[in-house]
Design a protein around this motif. Sequence first.
Motif, PDB file in Angstrom:
ATOM      1  N   UNK A   1     -19.640   7.636  -3.097  1.00 14.14           N
ATOM      2  CA  UNK A   1     -18.507   8.571  -3.187  1.00 14.14           C
ATOM      3  C   UNK A   1     -17.684   8.282  -4.430  1.00 14.14           C
ATOM      4  N   UNK A   2     -17.214   9.366  -5.043  1.00 13.31           N
ATOM      5  CA  UNK A   2     -16.458   9.269  -6.302  1.00 13.31           C
ATOM      6  C   UNK A   2     -15.263   8.321  -6.178  1.00 13.31           C
ATOM      7  N   UNK A   3     -14.517   8.442  -5.050  1.00 14.86           N
ATOM      8  CA  UNK A   3     -13.284   7.660  -4.933  1.00 14.86           C
ATOM      9  C   UNK A   3     -13.414   6.399  -4.111  1.00 14.86           C
ATOM     10  N   UNK A   4     -14.616   6.008  -3.772  1.00  9.01           N
ATOM     11  CA  UNK A   4     -14.817   4.841  -2.926  1.00  9.01           C
ATOM     12  C   UNK A   4     -14.095   3.607  -3.444  1.00  9.01           C
ATOM     13  N   UNK A   5     -13.168   3.092  -2.659  1.00 10.25           N
ATOM     14  CA  UNK A   5     -12.453   1.870  -3.038  1.00 10.25           C
ATOM     15  C   UNK A   5     -11.274   2.083  -3.956  1.00 10.25           C
ATOM     16  N   UNK A   6     -11.104   3.286  -4.493  1.00 10.45           N
ATOM     17  CA  UNK A   6      -9.993   3.530  -5.426  1.00 10.45           C
ATOM     18  C   UNK A   6      -8.722   3.897  -4.655  1.00 10.45           C
ATOM     19  N   UNK A   7      -7.591   3.406  -5.158  1.00 13.39           N
ATOM     20  CA  UNK A   7      -6.296   3.673  -4.517  1.00 13.39           C
ATOM     21  C   UNK A   7      -5.493   4.615  -5.406  1.00 13.39           C
ATOM     22  N   UNK A   8      -4.983   5.698  -4.795  1.00 14.69           N
ATOM     23  CA  UNK A   8      -4.178   6.677  -5.534  1.00 14.69           C
ATOM     24  C   UNK A   8      -2.904   6.976  -4.745  1.00 14.69           C
ATOM     25  N   UNK A   9      -1.916   7.510  -5.444  1.00 12.01           N
ATOM     26  CA  UNK A   9      -0.653   7.892  -4.805  1.00 12.01           C
ATOM     27  C   UNK A   9      -0.475   9.404  -4.890  1.00 12.01           C
ATOM     28  N   UNK A  10       0.015  10.006  -3.807  1.00 16.91           N
ATOM     29  CA  UNK A  10       0.356  11.433  -3.792  1.00 16.91           C
ATOM     30  C   UNK A  10       1.816  11.548  -3.375  1.00 16.91           C
ATOM     31  N   UNK A  11       2.662  12.101  -4.259  1.00 14.48           N
ATOM     32  CA  UNK A  11       4.080  12.266  -3.915  1.00 14.48           C
ATOM     33  C   UNK A  11       4.281  13.571  -3.154  1.00 14.48           C
ATOM     34  N   UNK A  12       5.271  13.561  -2.252  1.00 17.42           N
ATOM     35  CA  UNK A  12       5.535  14.764  -1.462  1.00 17.42           C
ATOM     36  C   UNK A  12       4.341  15.170  -0.629  1.00 17.42           C
ATOM     37  N   UNK A  13       3.677  14.172  -0.039  1.00 20.81           N
ATOM     38  CA  UNK A  13       2.363  14.383   0.585  1.00 20.81           C
ATOM     39  C   UNK A  13       2.379  15.348   1.759  1.00 20.81           C
ATOM     40  N   UNK A  14       3.558  15.631   2.308  1.00 22.09           N
ATOM     41  CA  UNK A  14       3.625  16.536   3.459  1.00 22.09           C
ATOM     42  C   UNK A  14       3.559  18.007   3.050  1.00 22.09           C
ATOM     43  N   UNK A  15       3.717  18.296   1.759  1.00 21.25           N
ATOM     44  CA  UNK A  15       3.793  19.678   1.296  1.00 21.25           C
ATOM     45  C   UNK A  15       2.474  20.427   1.338  1.00 21.25           C
ATOM     46  N   UNK A  16       2.538  21.718   1.080  1.00 21.73           N
ATOM     47  CA  UNK A  16       1.399  22.630   1.169  1.00 21.73           C
ATOM     48  C   UNK A  16       0.241  22.201   0.268  1.00 21.73           C
ATOM     49  N   UNK A  17       0.499  22.100  -1.034  1.00 24.90           N
ATOM     50  CA  UNK A  17      -0.567  21.702  -1.970  1.00 24.90           C
ATOM     51  C   UNK A  17      -0.921  20.237  -1.759  1.00 24.90           C
ATOM     52  N   UNK A  18       0.103  19.394  -1.625  1.00 18.16           N
ATOM     53  CA  UNK A  18      -0.128  17.948  -1.567  1.00 18.16           C
ATOM     54  C   UNK A  18      -0.987  17.544  -0.373  1.00 18.16           C
ATOM     55  N   UNK A  19      -0.761  18.160   0.789  1.00 17.75           N
ATOM     56  CA  UNK A  19      -1.550  17.758   1.959  1.00 17.75           C
ATOM     57  C   UNK A  19      -3.013  18.144   1.798  1.00 17.75           C
ATOM     58  N   UNK A  20      -3.293  19.230   1.070  1.00 18.19           N
ATOM     59  CA  UNK A  20      -4.683  19.588   0.753  1.00 18.19           C
ATOM     60  C   UNK A  20      -5.283  18.614  -0.266  1.00 18.19           C
ATOM     61  N   UNK A  21      -4.468  18.147  -1.205  1.00 19.25           N
ATOM     62  CA  UNK A  21      -4.947  17.132  -2.154  1.00 19.25           C
ATOM     63  C   UNK A  21      -5.304  15.855  -1.400  1.00 19.25           C
ATOM     64  N   UNK A  22      -4.440  15.449  -0.453  1.00 16.28           N
ATOM     65  CA  UNK A  22      -4.725  14.254   0.356  1.00 16.28           C
ATOM     66  C   UNK A  22      -6.028  14.443   1.134  1.00 16.28           C
ATOM     67  N   UNK A  23      -6.199  15.600   1.744  1.00 19.57           N
ATOM     68  CA  UNK A  23      -7.411  15.899   2.530  1.00 19.57           C
ATOM     69  C   UNK A  23      -8.663  15.766   1.665  1.00 19.57           C
TER      70      UNK A  23
END
Length: 322
Positions: A1-23
């Motif tokens: 997987x592309x992101x295997x083991x990588x740690x990233x941060x998403x600000x405002x993660x509860x929002x419309x776009x952000x929660x899809x980015x998290x998913x």
Amino acid sequence: MEGGGKVVCVTGASGFIASWVVKLLLSRGYTVRATVRDLGDPTKTDHVLTLEGAKERVQLFKADLLEEGSFDAAIDGCEGVFHIASPVTMSSKDHQAELIDPAVNGTINVLTSCAKASSVKRVIVTSSTAAVVVREPGIGPDDTIDETCFSDPTACEKQKLWYSLSKTLAEEAAWRFAKENGIDMVTINPGLVIGPLLQPRLNFSAGIVLELINGKNPWNSRSYRFVDVRDVAYAHVKALEIPSASGRYIITGQISTIDDIEKVFREFFPELRIADKNEEKEVFPASYRVKLDKVKSFGLEFTPVAVSLRDTFLRLKEKGFL
């Protein structure tokens, strides 16, 4: 997987776009540090924590756009940062306090935390076509918009387009800060983002669709430009994953007329008639051309607008808004 083991941060993660980015990040194997303003508010956290993979790979952090240093803990140790948090409204009572300060100062606060963290390799900032299309004289059907276009803050003020002003000033400040501090930054500039909601609250753009379903014409326009939230999330993640990604990426759909929109929703409401354009000024005219070559270089295949509108309707109904 592309992101295997990588740690990233998403600000405002509860929002419309952000929660899809998290998913999407979770589906690609990333570990996500998700910031929210209130850890005690289940409407801000539950839909993020119940995403597939969240139990193992989502960590929630409290952070506030207006609080200096509040993003330090979430960002330190991350390879990539998605700064998506920013207020979205067209009806603020105090545009400076409600829109401009959180957008501009919040962006600088997040970028300051990124500059402190030696782990951060790239920052993706969510801007908007609102930071692209406002100018005097206004954009017409013969004009073409691309990534070199910036909204004119003076025109935003003159037209009282405070959201556009907030996104324009925030993006300008971000580019200035990134350049001065050697930050590898990319911005994503979406149009009016629609599609299925993950969060329980009605967001601004879903509210626009709800008004159209109810026969109103909120922007007093014969045409709208929509883009699917899943496509916008994909563009964000590819902006991190493709090493050569740089600069700005406009992502918006083709023009949809009121007739096109009515046709989709008549499947559910055969009698629907959306209010025609009246004599008042259009809020956001959509009748210009857009160059999308840059975002298409990510391998993006746009979701058909009819699918996005239908999926928005079904989720609005499921969540009790209809």
